[in-house]
Design a protein around this motif. Structure first.
Motif, PDB file in Angstrom:
ATOM      1  N   HIS A   3      40.115  28.876  24.332  1.00  0.00           N
ATOM      2  CA  HIS A   3      40.618  28.047  25.427  1.00  0.00           C
ATOM      3  C   HIS A   3      39.899  26.711  25.462  1.00  0.00           C
ATOM      4  N   ARG A   4      38.601  26.738  25.371  1.00  0.00           N
ATOM      5  CA  ARG A   4      37.816  25.491  25.404  1.00  0.00           C
ATOM      6  C   ARG A   4      38.111  24.608  24.214  1.00  0.00           C
ATOM      7  N   ALA A   5      38.517  25.210  23.104  1.00  0.00           N
ATOM      8  CA  ALA A   5      38.869  24.440  21.916  1.00  0.00           C
ATOM      9  C   ALA A   5      40.307  23.918  21.985  1.00  0.00           C
ATOM     10  N   GLY A   6      41.022  24.282  23.049  1.00  0.00           N
ATOM     11  CA  GLY A   6      42.364  23.757  23.247  1.00  0.00           C
ATOM     12  C   GLY A   6      43.490  24.690  22.838  1.00  0.00           C
ATOM     13  N   TYR A  37      39.365  34.240  33.783  1.00  0.00           N
ATOM     14  CA  TYR A  37      39.556  33.454  32.555  1.00  0.00           C
ATOM     15  C   TYR A  37      41.027  33.385  32.177  1.00  0.00           C
ATOM     16  N   MET A  38      41.753  34.453  32.407  1.00  0.00           N
ATOM     17  CA  MET A  38      43.180  34.474  32.101  1.00  0.00           C
ATOM     18  C   MET A  38      43.918  33.420  32.931  1.00  0.00           C
ATOM     19  N   ALA A  39      43.524  33.252  34.180  1.00  0.00           N
ATOM     20  CA  ALA A  39      44.161  32.249  35.046  1.00  0.00           C
ATOM     21  C   ALA A  39      44.069  30.858  34.429  1.00  0.00           C
ATOM     22  N   ASP A  40      42.936  30.552  33.842  1.00  0.00           N
ATOM     23  CA  ASP A  40      42.727  29.220  33.268  1.00  0.00           C
ATOM     24  C   ASP A  40      43.584  28.950  32.042  1.00  0.00           C
ATOM     25  N   THR A  41      44.156  29.983  31.450  1.00  0.00           N
ATOM     26  CA  THR A  41      44.974  29.788  30.248  1.00  0.00           C
ATOM     27  C   THR A  41      46.464  29.651  30.563  1.00  0.00           C
ATOM     28  N   GLN A  42      46.817  29.753  31.832  1.00  0.00           N
ATOM     29  CA  GLN A  42      48.234  29.751  32.206  1.00  0.00           C
ATOM     30  C   GLN A  42      48.801  28.330  32.256  1.00  0.00           C
ATOM     31  N   ASP A  43      50.068  28.207  31.878  1.00  0.00           N
ATOM     32  CA  ASP A  43      50.757  26.921  31.920  1.00  0.00           C
ATOM     33  C   ASP A  43      51.496  26.716  33.240  1.00  0.00           C
ATOM     34  N   ASP A  44      51.925  27.801  33.854  1.00  0.00           N
ATOM     35  CA  ASP A  44      52.681  27.742  35.097  1.00  0.00           C
ATOM     36  C   ASP A  44      51.732  27.994  36.272  1.00  0.00           C
ATOM     37  N   TRP A  51      47.037  35.369  38.511  1.00  0.00           N
ATOM     38  CA  TRP A  51      45.813  35.824  37.848  1.00  0.00           C
ATOM     39  C   TRP A  51      44.593  35.599  38.732  1.00  0.00           C
ATOM     40  N   ASP A  52      44.541  34.476  39.434  1.00  0.00           N
ATOM     41  CA  ASP A  52      43.406  34.243  40.330  1.00  0.00           C
ATOM     42  C   ASP A  52      43.396  35.273  41.460  1.00  0.00           C
TER      43      ASP A  52
END
Length: 158
Positions: A3-6, A37-44, A51-52
């Motif tokens: 995620h941090r790497a994009g 962490y899953m929340a931070d990867t979401q696009d919507d 997730w939060d």
């Protein structure tokens, strides 16, 4: 790291595999961290909110069901940017302000200012319970910034 790497999609895929491996009856501490962490990867933003909310639910379950925070196999992985407590219960209590702040940001993104403000109140209250320090101050600053953004969007004076 992905995620941090994009690479949000691959991060989301791998976290999803871990989520199903842990399962709904898995360790609440691990479910909380993983959902966060899953929340931070979401696009919507709706998916991010879902997730939060799962992360908050798992944290609340852990505190309610295991008030002593002890259990077999518990090892504290630490909170990125947080105080790094060693006890899982202490870690989750220190995590509550961040969870509420994230949910407030989700509600703000979904144009639900009343819900966002309610979560900001909870974030403030739980941040006040933390020991003075850099982590507490960074949370307070982030809470204040989001409050200003929400008030500005609603046309309220700062």
């Amino acid at each position: 790291m992905l995620h941090r790497a994009g690479d949000r999609e691959e991060a989301r895929n791998r976290l999803s595999e871990l989520w199903y491996e842990i399962g709904p009856q898995g360790d609440a501490f691990h479910r909380c961290a993983l959902a966060h962490y899953m929340a931070d990867t979401q696009d919507d933003p709706r998916d991010e909110l879902d997730w939060d909310l799962r992360a908050l639910e798992a944290a609340e379950h852990f505190v309610t069901e295991r008030p002593d925070g002890c259990g077999a196999g518990h090892r504290e992985p630490g909170i990125a940017g947080g105080p790094g407590p060693r006890h899982p219960l202490v870690a989750l209590r220190a995590f509550f302000p961040s969870l509420h702040l994230n949910i407030a940001a989700d509600y703000a993104a979904l144009d639900r200012p009343a819900d966002a403000r309610a979560q900001l109140r909870r974030a403030r209250a739980s941040a006040s319970a933390l020991a003075d320090g850099e982590y507490r101050q960074s949370l307070r600053d982030a809470i204040d910034q989001l409050q200003l953004r929400i008030d500005g969007a609603a046309g309220q004076p700062p």
